[in-house]
Design a protein around this motif. Sequence first.
Motif, PDB file in Angstrom:
ATOM      1  N   ALA A  54     -40.387 -39.547  -8.413  1.00 41.32           N
ATOM      2  CA  ALA A  54     -41.085 -39.995  -9.623  1.00 41.32           C
ATOM      3  C   ALA A  54     -40.860 -41.477  -9.896  1.00 41.32           C
ATOM      4  O   ALA A  54     -41.708 -42.141 -10.503  1.00 41.32           O
ATOM      5  CB  ALA A  54     -40.625 -39.166 -10.816  1.00 41.32           C
ATOM      6  N   VAL A 113     -36.554 -35.056  -6.750  1.00 43.04           N
ATOM      7  CA  VAL A 113     -37.721 -35.050  -7.633  1.00 43.04           C
ATOM      8  C   VAL A 113     -37.739 -36.299  -8.509  1.00 43.04           C
ATOM      9  O   VAL A 113     -38.782 -36.969  -8.666  1.00 43.04           O
ATOM     10  CB  VAL A 113     -37.726 -33.762  -8.499  1.00 43.04           C
ATOM     11  CG1 VAL A 113     -38.774 -33.863  -9.602  1.00 43.04           C
ATOM     12  CG2 VAL A 113     -37.993 -32.543  -7.629  1.00 43.04           C
ATOM     13  N   ILE A 114     -36.591 -36.650  -9.069  1.00 40.59           N
ATOM     14  CA  ILE A 114     -36.531 -37.851  -9.908  1.00 40.59           C
ATOM     15  C   ILE A 114     -36.766 -39.104  -9.060  1.00 40.59           C
ATOM     16  O   ILE A 114     -37.437 -40.043  -9.500  1.00 40.59           O
ATOM     17  CB  ILE A 114     -35.179 -37.923 -10.635  1.00 40.59           C
ATOM     18  CG1 ILE A 114     -35.024 -36.716 -11.550  1.00 40.59           C
ATOM     19  CG2 ILE A 114     -35.055 -39.214 -11.440  1.00 40.59           C
ATOM     20  CD1 ILE A 114     -33.675 -36.623 -12.230  1.00 40.59           C
TER      21      ILE A 114
END
Length: 288
Positions: A67, A63-64
Motif C-alpha cells: 500500500a 500488505v502495508i
Amino acid sequence: MGLFKRKKSRQEKAASSDKEAMTDAVDKNESTDALSAVADMPITEHLIELRRHLIKISVAVLVIFLALVGFSRELYNLLSDPLVAQLPANSTMIATDITSNFMAPIRLTVFVAAFFAMPYILYQIWSFVAPGLYKKEKKIAIPVLLSSIFLFYSGVAFAYFIVLKGVLKFFIMFAPQNVLPMTDIDSYLSFALKLFMVFGLTFEIPVVTLLLILTGIVSIQSLEDKRRYIIVGCFAVAAVVTPPDGVSMLMLAIPMWLLFELGLFLAKILIKEEPSAALAAKTASHKE
C-alpha cells in the motif's frame, strides 16, 4: 433478635468467603489445566503455531508495504527534509551506488510498514504466549503491551522531531570551510533508522523497570541504592549507541535517566497498593 441477626450476617459472610474461595480455586484449576495442556503439546506443534503467527505477521507487513510502495519516494523526501534543511544552498544529497536511488526508498518503506504493523505484530506475539500465562499474568501483560506500543512510537517521534534536527545541525555546523557536505542517501538512511530504533527501544525503559520489580528480579530499594551507577550507565550506553557527538549523547542519556525514574515511580505506586489491600483484609477479619 440482635443475636439472630449477627449469626445470620456471620453465616452470609462465611458463605460469601466460601464462594470466593471456590471461584479462586476454579480459576486456578483452569489456569493449571491450560498450562498443562500447553506443556503436553509436542515441540512440533509449538513450532507450527509459531510459524502460523509469523506468517500472519509477514502478510500484514507485506500488505502495508504494497500500500505504501507507490509513495516510497515521498517517504524518503519526508525523512530527508531535516537534512536538506541544514545543507548549504549549493549542496545536495548524492547516491554513490547505481541502485541506491531505488533501494534506499524501498528499505525505508519496509521499515515504515513494520512500524505501522507493530500493534498487530505485538498482538500476534501475545496470542502465541498468552496460553502459557496465568490469569494474573495476563492482566499485567495487556497494559504492558499497550504501554510498550505507545512508548515505542513516542521514542521514534522524539528522535525524528527533536533529536535528528539537533544532531544534523551539530555535524554540519562543525564541517570545515573547504568541505561541502554531500551525504549519501544510503548512509543517511542507515543513520536515521539506527537513531529511530535506539530511541524507540530506549523509551521502553519504564516498562522494563516495572517488570523487573514486579517479577521480583530486583527490588525498589536496590535500584534506589544503585541509582548513581544506573545514571552513569545511562551516559555510558548513550555514548556507545549514539553518533560520536555530545548533543545526541545528552539527548539519549537524559531521557534514559528520566524514564528509569518514571518506571521506579510507577513501581512504588503499584507495590504500595498490595500491602494496603492486605492490611484492609486483615483489619476486616479482626473486626469480625
